[in-house]
Design a protein around this motif. Structure first.
Motif, PDB file in Angstrom:
ATOM      1  N   ASN A  51     -13.208   5.756  14.891  1.00 44.80           N
ATOM      2  CA  ASN A  51     -14.523   5.679  14.249  1.00 44.80           C
ATOM      3  C   ASN A  51     -14.491   5.094  12.843  1.00 44.80           C
ATOM      4  OD1 ASN A  51     -15.727   6.696  16.449  1.00 44.80           O
ATOM      5  ND2 ASN A  51     -15.944   8.783  15.677  1.00 44.80           N
ATOM      6  N   SER A  52     -13.268   5.008  12.250  1.00 42.41           N
ATOM      7  CA  SER A  52     -13.216   4.538  10.860  1.00 42.41           C
ATOM      8  C   SER A  52     -13.734   3.103  10.775  1.00 42.41           C
ATOM      9  CB  SER A  52     -11.793   4.614  10.305  1.00 42.41           C
ATOM     10  OG  SER A  52     -11.076   3.488  10.712  1.00 42.41           O
ATOM     11  N   ARG A  53     -14.445   2.857   9.704  1.00 35.12           N
ATOM     12  CA  ARG A  53     -15.124   1.559   9.599  1.00 35.12           C
ATOM     13  C   ARG A  53     -14.285   0.528   8.813  1.00 35.12           C
ATOM     14  NH1 ARG A  53     -17.720   2.709  13.179  1.00 35.12           N
ATOM     15  NH2 ARG A  53     -19.815   3.563  13.335  1.00 35.12           N
ATOM     16  N   ASP A  54     -13.007   0.850   8.629  1.00 33.56           N
ATOM     17  CA  ASP A  54     -12.165  -0.060   7.872  1.00 33.56           C
ATOM     18  C   ASP A  54     -12.028  -1.390   8.628  1.00 33.56           C
ATOM     19  OD1 ASP A  54     -10.177  -1.398   6.561  1.00 33.56           O
ATOM     20  OD2 ASP A  54      -9.020   0.409   6.115  1.00 33.56           O
ATOM     21  N   ARG A  55     -12.556  -2.449   8.015  1.00 32.94           N
ATOM     22  CA  ARG A  55     -12.579  -3.744   8.706  1.00 32.94           C
ATOM     23  C   ARG A  55     -11.188  -4.278   8.990  1.00 32.94           C
ATOM     24  NH1 ARG A  55     -17.200  -7.517   6.049  1.00 32.94           N
ATOM     25  NH2 ARG A  55     -18.989  -6.493   6.980  1.00 32.94           N
ATOM     26  N   TRP A  56     -10.334  -4.122   7.995  1.00 31.59           N
ATOM     27  CA  TRP A  56      -8.973  -4.631   8.120  1.00 31.59           C
ATOM     28  C   TRP A  56      -8.266  -3.951   9.288  1.00 31.59           C
ATOM     29  CZ3 TRP A  56      -5.914  -8.309   7.955  1.00 31.59           C
ATOM     30  CH2 TRP A  56      -4.548  -8.186   7.764  1.00 31.59           C
ATOM     31  N   GLU A  57      -8.445  -2.608   9.366  1.00 27.39           N
ATOM     32  CA  GLU A  57      -7.832  -1.841  10.455  1.00 27.39           C
ATOM     33  C   GLU A  57      -8.361  -2.323  11.804  1.00 27.39           C
ATOM     34  OE1 GLU A  57      -5.512   0.699  10.645  1.00 27.39           O
ATOM     35  OE2 GLU A  57      -5.047   0.219   8.555  1.00 27.39           O
ATOM     36  N   MET A  58      -9.683  -2.582  11.828  1.00 26.14           N
ATOM     37  CA  MET A  58     -10.321  -3.034  13.074  1.00 26.14           C
ATOM     38  C   MET A  58      -9.748  -4.381  13.491  1.00 26.14           C
ATOM     39  SD  MET A  58     -13.281  -1.308  14.191  1.00 26.14           S
ATOM     40  CE  MET A  58     -14.802  -2.251  14.190  1.00 26.14           C
ATOM     41  N   LYS A  82       9.393  -1.411  11.605  1.00 25.84           N
ATOM     42  CA  LYS A  82       8.099  -1.963  12.023  1.00 25.84           C
ATOM     43  C   LYS A  82       7.528  -2.937  10.991  1.00 25.84           C
ATOM     44  CE  LYS A  82       6.553   1.721  15.029  1.00 25.84           C
ATOM     45  NZ  LYS A  82       5.802   2.964  15.064  1.00 25.84           N
ATOM     46  N   MET A  83       8.112  -2.926   9.784  1.00 22.70           N
ATOM     47  CA  MET A  83       7.600  -3.781   8.720  1.00 22.70           C
ATOM     48  C   MET A  83       7.595  -5.251   9.121  1.00 22.70           C
ATOM     49  SD  MET A  83       6.636  -2.643   5.740  1.00 22.70           S
ATOM     50  CE  MET A  83       7.032  -4.027   4.687  1.00 22.70           C
ATOM     51  N   ALA A  84       8.652  -5.652   9.845  1.00 19.60           N
ATOM     52  CA  ALA A  84       8.790  -7.059  10.215  1.00 19.60           C
ATOM     53  C   ALA A  84       7.633  -7.529  11.101  1.00 19.60           C
ATOM     54  CB  ALA A  84      10.116  -7.276  10.910  1.00 19.60           C
ATOM     55  N   THR A  85       7.005  -6.592  11.803  1.00 18.98           N
ATOM     56  CA  THR A  85       5.916  -6.982  12.699  1.00 18.98           C
ATOM     57  C   THR A  85       4.545  -6.843  12.033  1.00 18.98           C
ATOM     58  OG1 THR A  85       5.916  -4.764  13.590  1.00 18.98           O
ATOM     59  CG2 THR A  85       7.159  -6.407  14.820  1.00 18.98           C
ATOM     60  N   SER A  86       4.544  -6.520  10.716  1.00 23.04           N
ATOM     61  CA  SER A  86       3.268  -6.368  10.017  1.00 23.04           C
ATOM     62  C   SER A  86       2.693  -7.751   9.692  1.00 23.04           C
ATOM     63  CB  SER A  86       3.474  -5.588   8.724  1.00 23.04           C
ATOM     64  OG  SER A  86       4.291  -6.350   7.863  1.00 23.04           O
ATOM     65  N   PHE A  87       1.514  -7.772   9.096  1.00 22.38           N
ATOM     66  CA  PHE A  87       0.881  -9.036   8.729  1.00 22.38           C
ATOM     67  C   PHE A  87       1.764  -9.804   7.726  1.00 22.38           C
ATOM     68  CE2 PHE A  87      -1.973 -11.461   5.899  1.00 22.38           C
ATOM     69  CZ  PHE A  87      -2.477 -12.340   6.845  1.00 22.38           C
ATOM     70  N   GLY A  88       2.247  -9.074   6.707  1.00 12.99           N
ATOM     71  CA  GLY A  88       3.124  -9.695   5.711  1.00 12.99           C
ATOM     72  C   GLY A  88       4.373 -10.261   6.369  1.00 12.99           C
ATOM     73  N   GLY A  89       4.903  -9.520   7.345  1.00 17.15           N
ATOM     74  CA  GLY A  89       6.093  -9.962   8.075  1.00 17.15           C
ATOM     75  C   GLY A  89       5.833 -11.286   8.777  1.00 17.15           C
ATOM     76  N   ALA A  90       4.637 -11.407   9.361  1.00 16.13           N
ATOM     77  CA  ALA A  90       4.282 -12.646  10.062  1.00 16.13           C
ATOM     78  C   ALA A  90       4.174 -13.793   9.057  1.00 16.13           C
ATOM     79  CB  ALA A  90       2.974 -12.456  10.803  1.00 16.13           C
ATOM     80  N   VAL A  91       3.547 -13.507   7.888  1.00 20.22           N
ATOM     81  CA  VAL A  91       3.420 -14.536   6.851  1.00 20.22           C
ATOM     82  C   VAL A  91       4.817 -15.017   6.435  1.00 20.22           C
ATOM     83  CG1 VAL A  91       2.691 -14.983   4.454  1.00 20.22           C
ATOM     84  CG2 VAL A  91       1.233 -13.660   5.982  1.00 20.22           C
ATOM     85  N   TYR A  92       5.721 -14.046   6.238  1.00 15.55           N
ATOM     86  CA  TYR A  92       7.081 -14.395   5.830  1.00 15.55           C
ATOM     87  C   TYR A  92       7.762 -15.268   6.889  1.00 15.55           C
ATOM     88  CZ  TYR A  92      12.082 -13.934   6.072  1.00 15.55           C
ATOM     89  OH  TYR A  92      13.412 -14.231   6.251  1.00 15.55           O
ATOM     90  N   MET A  93       7.667 -14.860   8.163  1.00 13.07           N
ATOM     91  CA  MET A  93       8.352 -15.612   9.218  1.00 13.07           C
ATOM     92  C   MET A  93       7.808 -17.043   9.303  1.00 13.07           C
ATOM     93  SD  MET A  93      10.942 -14.247  10.491  1.00 13.07           S
ATOM     94  CE  MET A  93      11.504 -14.977  12.001  1.00 13.07           C
ATOM     95  N   ILE A  94       6.485 -17.183   9.172  1.00 17.10           N
ATOM     96  CA  ILE A  94       5.893 -18.525   9.241  1.00 17.10           C
ATOM     97  C   ILE A  94       6.411 -19.379   8.070  1.00 17.10           C
ATOM     98  CG2 ILE A  94       3.703 -19.807   9.039  1.00 17.10           C
ATOM     99  CD1 ILE A  94       2.420 -17.357  10.542  1.00 17.10           C
ATOM    100  N   CYS A  95       6.368 -18.809   6.845  1.00 17.15           N
ATOM    101  CA  CYS A  95       6.841 -19.548   5.665  1.00 17.15           C
ATOM    102  C   CYS A  95       8.312 -19.917   5.826  1.00 17.15           C
ATOM    103  CB  CYS A  95       6.669 -18.709   4.398  1.00 17.15           C
ATOM    104  SG  CYS A  95       4.961 -18.476   3.966  1.00 17.15           S
ATOM    105  N   SER A  96       9.077 -18.964   6.330  1.00 17.88           N
ATOM    106  CA  SER A  96      10.508 -19.194   6.480  1.00 17.88           C
ATOM    107  C   SER A  96      10.779 -20.313   7.494  1.00 17.88           C
ATOM    108  CB  SER A  96      11.164 -17.891   6.922  1.00 17.88           C
ATOM    109  OG  SER A  96      12.531 -17.980   6.803  1.00 17.88           O
ATOM    110  N   MET A  97      10.011 -20.316   8.579  1.00 15.94           N
ATOM    111  CA  MET A  97      10.180 -21.355   9.604  1.00 15.94           C
ATOM    112  C   MET A  97       9.828 -22.733   9.034  1.00 15.94           C
ATOM    113  SD  MET A  97      11.310 -20.003  12.365  1.00 15.94           S
ATOM    114  CE  MET A  97      12.221 -18.971  11.248  1.00 15.94           C
ATOM    115  N   ILE A  98       8.741 -22.768   8.251  1.00 17.37           N
ATOM    116  CA  ILE A  98       8.340 -24.041   7.637  1.00 17.37           C
ATOM    117  C   ILE A  98       9.452 -24.522   6.695  1.00 17.37           C
ATOM    118  CG2 ILE A  98       6.672 -25.144   6.060  1.00 17.37           C
ATOM    119  CD1 ILE A  98       4.550 -23.234   7.257  1.00 17.37           C
ATOM    120  N   PHE A  99       9.970 -23.598   5.911  1.00 15.76           N
ATOM    121  CA  PHE A  99      11.040 -23.920   4.953  1.00 15.76           C
ATOM    122  C   PHE A  99      12.261 -24.493   5.678  1.00 15.76           C
ATOM    123  CE2 PHE A  99      14.915 -21.858   3.050  1.00 15.76           C
ATOM    124  CZ  PHE A  99      15.077 -22.753   2.009  1.00 15.76           C
ATOM    125  N   ILE A 100      12.718 -23.804   6.718  1.00 12.69           N
ATOM    126  CA  ILE A 100      13.908 -24.259   7.448  1.00 12.69           C
ATOM    127  C   ILE A 100      13.627 -25.611   8.115  1.00 12.69           C
ATOM    128  CG2 ILE A 100      15.458 -23.724   9.381  1.00 12.69           C
ATOM    129  CD1 ILE A 100      14.793 -20.707   8.669  1.00 12.69           C
TER     130      ILE A 100
END
Lengths: 567, 253
Positions: A20-27, A484-502
């Motif tokens: 029921n929480s209305r937190d948009r980010w969570e949704m 579980k941190m690696a699968t968070s939103f920040g983790g995804a941002v990091y993996m994408i940046c890292s892939m672009i870098f490599i």
């Protein structure tokens, strides 16, 4: 039963409140996860559907194979469920924070046992059930099963889930009476990692690629014999298979008998568990409350190694690095992952050792160097994944203790660089081990060996810079499981940046290296303009590397400093 | 030694603290009291740099915590109410870590660590992992760590939480001793007896505002209380006067 329902209500109400929480980010996150799960679900369904359709097309052994597969699926689920139930019940029965409150309330032990039994079964089974459903539905589709099959499946699956729960909980109760609860959890987590590694290594060393090799067909006779042998009739996976297969393959069988076997075993285990709990549970729970006077290894060697490696850093960086290294090696959930890493490296190198380079139509010299080049990208990817697990959560790992950093006279920049240097040496060792050994197995030229070793050496700095910097930009100090941190939103941002870098590094180096190779093969010297372009390319590599190190670190420090409130 | 100038913190529309002005002298033991949710922890978090104020300044030992945080933090030893520590370190290792953060010379801190462990009666636990410590022991360890760099200011949120009577007495004695040597102590507490016994001056905060400030006698005068009235009744009289009357209370069956 009223008390049992009451004991389950806090979980249900919390779940309702979260929905029921209305937190948009969570949704948004929930929707993303749901979409991902649906994709995965469809993937499983299509995969199993295709395998089953293929099996059906094989004469004589087609049905045998599908039966065998179903039995294997049930056996796999059963093993996972048993393991998962042991781990979950350690939390629900012994380590959960609300147990103090519940045990001090006037609730009979039997009711607590039942409520926790239901909680454990649901917690450990829902995921297996969710991802098992497409398998069973695929079976239904392939055999054009009637509606009765799906209904019957739902009836059969319940006792099938209860059995591993009953066994797992009973096993936990016995174990906790022998070992402390926390240690048992550590041991089981470690065991689960070792089991995954063994399975992974076994699978790789079986060399599944050999199956397409016609020379290996001599094993077919032995294979058929193995297929005909029934799985153990005393295992619940056999009962579950025999309970639902007659509805799929339209043969008589005794589905009701096998269902009753499942049901009676499940119920018997609940009764036995309940009886045992009245004798074992309370003692075990009391034991798990006792002060954990942990023993730690005080080997001077480790102390001296830490002192040696940190001696040139400032006292603040040294203090942070020493703390992080010690914490890592004393936390089973952290260091045990090193085994996974070791298995990864072994398989990685093994893959290179079995590459049939000599059988390829492309000239070996050319191919070796091409693969060595791809290897750089691949090694970068492996390093990124490892950094996602170890370096990316480094800031969040401070958790609620971050107040110590927040109130100390240390700059956030200094704090982040300490994290950078703590991760640097181990990742450099890993990077160079992978690249040098794989190049050695590939027998590449000295030039490629030098180039890739140097590239990966500097690339490691960039990867760690990205991991620490982006990890600091998306800190999650309240996260319980750092894995579980690696699968968070920040983790995804990091993996994408890292892939672009490599990707950028590899592309920028590929072109000049190609020019150099061509000039070597054709024995034609490179023109001045080509040399300029080559040096410009390498210069760009250097610039990108420096940016990858410093830019995310700067942004991370800025974001962390700008945080409104520290924990 | 400590100055709070027009300190305000807003959470969306709610003012957690509202224009707090305080000045605390060197060597003073200052009590910061108030009912639950009055803004004590918010104020303390801003003072030690864990929270950014909406407006206003905190000056510690002449350094603004926002503009010159490192110098200000060097002067402070902070003791939070719930000490989350690095559980996989031993007590001694934690103290060495803290000494490192304050850049204390390696040669000098070993003797200081032994001295502090002795002082807080933790010597025999020094080589045990913190995860095995009781709440009170963790609290005493944090107190030791707050003293490792001989701070000019101690900021403490609820000093007696989790301490047994022996531990509480020990802490009181230590605080009195260090304050007599010139260390300023800023203490937020609910234990009024301790505030009454130890503090030179007391500020009472309610709904984010300082509603009373002064010595015990000055506070008594403010509510026309007699000399023998305890802080408890003074505190209740002050906070009840300030509080808005509740609209209605349902009768509890």
């Amino acid at each position: 039963m009223g008390k049992v329902t009451l004991l389950l209500t806090p979980r249900l109400i919390s779940l309702k409140n979260r929905i029921n929480s209305r937190d948009r980010w969570e949704m948004a996150k929930a929707i993303m996860l749901l979409l991902l799960a649906v994709c995965f679900w469809i993937g499983i369904f299509i995969g199993v559907y295709r395998v089953l359709t293929y099996f059906q097309g094989i004469e004589v052994i087609g049905d045998m194979l599908t039966r065998r597969l179903l039995s294997m699926v049930f056996l796999t689920f059963f093993s996972i469920l048993l393991f998962s139930n042991v781990i979950t019940s350690l939390s629900t029965f012994y380590l959960s924070d609300d147990l103090n409150l519940i045990h001090s309330a006037p609730v009979p032990l039997g009711r607590i046992y039942l409520a926790r039994f239901i909680e454990t079964t649901v917690d450990s089974s829902w995921m297996v059930l969710l991802f098992g459903l497409p398998v069973f539905i695929a079976y239904g589709f392939v055999y054009s099963a009637s509606f009765t099959y799906y209904l019957w499946l739902m009836v059969v699956i319940i006792p099938f889930l209860i059995i591993p729960a009953g066994l797992g909980i009973t096993l936990t109760m016995v174990l906790v009476n022998v070992f402390p609860a926390k240690r048992t959890k550590d041991i089981f987590l470690l065991l689960s990692i070792v089991a995954v590694i063994i399975l992974y290594l076994l699978f790789r060393f079986l060399r599944p690629e050999k199956l397409v090799d016609p020379e290996a067909f001599s094993a077919v006779a032995a294979y058929l014999t193995a297929l005909k042998t029934p799985s153990s009739p005393f295992l619940p996976n056999h009962w579950a298979t025999e309970a639902i297969l007659p509805l799929l393959q339209n043969y008589e069988g005794s589905p009701v008998f096998f269902f009753l076997l499942l049901l009676s075993t499940g119920l018997a285990l609940i009764v036995i568990g309940n009886y045992l709990s009245s004798h074992l549970y309370y003692d075990g729970w009391s034991k798990s409350q006792e002060a954990k006077k942990s023993t730690i290894s005080k080997t001077m060697v480790i102390e001296r190694l830490i002192t040696f490696f940190t001696r040139y850093f400032s006292p603040q960086t040294r203090a942070l690095m020493t703390k992080d290294i010690k914490t890592f090696f004393r936390d089973t959930t952290q260091w045990s992952q090193l085994f996974l890493l070791a298995a990864l490296v072994v398989v990685y190198l093994y893959n290179f050792s079995v590459l049939p380079l000599d059988r390829s139509p492309i000239p070996t010299f050319y191919l070796q160097n091409l693969i060595s080049f791809l290897n750089m990208g691949l090694a970068g990817f492996v390093l990124s994944a490892v950094a996602a697990r170890f370096a990316f959560p480094a800031v969040s790992l401070e958790g609620p203790s971050f107040w110590i950093i927040g109130t100390s006279p240390i700059t956030i920049r200094g704090f982040l660089w300490s994290k950078f240097f703590t991760n640097l040496l181990p990742l450099l060792v890993l990077a160079e081990t992978i690249i040098i050994l794989s190049n050695y197995l590939l027998k590449v030229s000295n030039f490629m060996m030098l180039l890739s070793s140097l590239t990966v050496f500097f690339m490691t700095f960039g990867i760690i810079g990205l991991a620490i910097g982006i990890g600091a930009s998306y800190p999650r100090f309240k996260v319980e499981n750092v894995a579980k941190m690696a699968t968070s939103f920040g983790g995804a941002v990091y993996m994408i940046c890292s892939m672009i870098f490599i990707g950028l590094i590899v592309i920028l180096e590929a072109w000049p290296v190609y020019l150099i190779f061509i000039s070597q093969i054709t024995h034609r010297p490179l023109a001045l303009s080509q040399w300029t372009a080559i040096w410009l390319s390498f210069f760009a590599v250097g610039v990108i590397n420096i940016l990858a190190i410093f830019l995310p670190m700067k942004i991370g420090a800025m974001k962390l400093s700008e945080m409104e409130e520290y924990p | 030694m400590i100055q709070l100038i027009g300190l305000t913190k807003k959470y969306s529309k709610v003012k957690a603290i509202d224009g707090i002005n305080l000045e605390i002298k060197p060597g003073e033991i200052f009590g910061f009291l108030g009912p639950n949710g009055a803004g004590k922890t918010t104020t303390i978090k801003i003072m030690v740099g864990l929270l950014k104020p909406t407006s206003g300044r905190v000056i510690i030992d002449g350094n603004d915590i926002a503009k010159n945080p490192l110098e200000a933090k060097k002067a402070v030893g902070f003791i939070p109410d719930r000490p989350f520590l690095y559980e996989k370190l031993t007590g001694k290792e934690f103290l060495r870590f803290m000494a490192g953060l304050y850049s204390i010379d390696t040669n000098s801190y070993e003797s200081k660590i032994s001295e502090l462990l002795e002082l807080f009666e933790l010597t025999e636990w020094g080589d045990e992992l913190i995860e095995g410590y009781s709440h009170g022991m963790q609290q005493r360890l944090v107190m030791s760590s707050a003293l490792i760099h001989n701070p000019k200011v101690i900021i403490v949120d609820e000093p007696m939480v989790g301490l047994d009577p022996r531990g509480a007495r020990l802490v009181k004695e230590i605080f009195k001793a260090i304050s007599s040597k010139g260390t300023t102590i800023f203490m937020s507490t609910h234990t009024l007896e301790i505030a009454e016994e130890m503090c030179d001056r007391i500020a009472i905060i309610q709904e984010g505002k300082v509603i009373a400030l002064g010595t015990m006698d000055q506070l008594r005068n403010k509510v026309d209380a007699s000399k023998d009235q305890r802080l408890e009744s003074v505190f209740l009289a002050l906070t009840e006067t300030f509080a808005q009357p509740a609209e209605s209370f349902e009768e509890v069956p």
